[in-house]
Design an enzyme around this catalytic site. Structure first.
Site, short mmCIF file in Angstrom:
data_model
loop_
_atom_site.label_atom_id
_atom_site.label_comp_id
_atom_site.label_asym_id
_atom_site.label_seq_id
_atom_site.Cartn_x
_atom_site.Cartn_y
_atom_site.Cartn_z
N LYS A 133 0.86 -1.18 0.00
CA LYS A 133 0.00 0.00 0.00
C LYS A 133 0.89 1.23 0.00
CE LYS A 133 -4.40 -1.45 0.61
NZ LYS A 133 -5.55 -0.98 -0.18
N LYS A 235 -13.13 -6.32 -7.54
CA LYS A 235 -13.58 -6.66 -6.19
C LYS A 235 -15.06 -7.05 -6.27
CE LYS A 235 -10.41 -3.74 -3.51
NZ LYS A 235 -9.49 -3.21 -4.53
#
Length: 320
Positions: A133, A235
């Site tokens: 991230k 997703k």
């Protein structure tokens, strides 16, 4: 003869989970279990705070209404993405159309001390793919950490995710600290900048490939081949039904793009289903499912190799 049950659940999260500047203390969601004769199918409905448009309370209302309609013989899927996904999984299990084979390989989510990460990643068997991230700290720091990992482990490929955190200037600050010789081992960087045009410019100017994630759920998004765009991250909890997920995967593959099935921090039950979907629709790609360790427990179905305690179905709250 049809029957059904809906379960409500809540799992404590590890202390450090922050989504869009909000600390996520618990993961809240629902399961639907559909039965017809001797067959049974499960699905998870767990809208992700800060990312899903619907809350789990809204999802619960839509799910309960759908279950009543299904019991009366109506199978039309709801439109709400998280409910459509969970219900379509349950129906697919019921019809035995969701293959059992699963892809449990993960791209480990890297955080913490870089020296510890280097040791951990160097010991990874097989194809070394990990996720970092970026955008949570200073862009310069992110660039230095990414460069350090790529320099220390010559066969490592990194997936990076910025969640649209950067201005063009910050994107350039990041890239400045990543050796151009290593940039080809950045598999992709998800949504580096706040706008798609700025992200496209980042890819052109730095040679770092990008991936679309949030963009897939915007009404003006279209699947097109573009310079610098290498992948799409799908997703399912945020996307909708299994059929819609399959359509997006096929659209990406038709353009030569990598499609990555990715977690929205589902419970172990949902994650095992995502692993099956990944094996079915994207068999040659490591999915992005390394989120179970953000939770303090598994539920109903175990993730292979996890040592987290398992909450059995009898401990869940029934809504029907």
């Amino acid at each position: 003869m049809r029957s059904a049950q809906v379960y409500r659940w809540q799992i404590p999260m590890d202390a450090g989970v922050v989504l869009r500047d909000r600390r996520l203390k618990t993961r809240d969601g629902l399961y639907v279990c559909l039965r017809e004769g001797e067959r049974e199918g499960w699905g998870e409905i767990s809208p992700l705070p800060g990312f899903s448009q619907e809350t789990w309370e809204e999802a619960q209302s839509v799910l309960l209404a759908w279950v009543n309609n299904w019991l009366a013989g109506d199978c039309e899927l709801p439109q709400m993405p998280s409910v459509a996904f969970g219900v379509s999984c349950a129906l697919a299990e019921l019809a035995d159309t969701l293959p059992q084979a699963a892809n449990y390989r993960t791209a480990p989510l890297c955080n913490g001390d870089p020296d510890d990460l280097i040791l951990k990643l160097a010991d990874m068997p097989g194809e070394k793919v990990a996720k970092v991230k970026v955008g949570l700290y200073e862009a310069v720091r992110d660039g230095m950490v990414v460069n350090l990992l790529l320099e220390a482990i010559p066969d490592l490929h990194l997936r990076l995710d910025a969640n649209r955190a950067w201005t063009p200037l910050k994107g350039q600050q990041f890239a400045k600290y990543v050796n151009p010789d290593y940039r080809h081992r950045i598999a992709f960087l998800e949504e580096p900048c706040k706008t798609r045009d700025d992200s496209r410019a980042f890819a052109r100017e730095t040679g770092i490939a990008i991936a679309w994630d949030e963009s897939l759920r915007e009404p003006d998004f279209a699947f097109v081949a573009e310079e610098g765009v290498r992948a799409v991250v799908i997703k399912p909890t945020l996307t909708g039904s299994l059929e819609k997920v399959r359509e997006q995967v096929q659209a990406a593959h038709a353009l030569g793009l990598t499609a990555v099935i990715s977690s929205s921090i589902e419970s172990s039950l949902g994650l095992t289903q995502l692993a099956r979907i990944a094996a079915w629709l994207t068999p040659d790609t490591i999915p992005g499912l390394d989120t179970l360790d953000l939770m303090q427990a598994q539920q109903v179905r175990r993730w292979p190799g996890s040592t987290l305690p398992v909450v059995e179905v009898d401990a869940l709250e029934r809504l029907l």
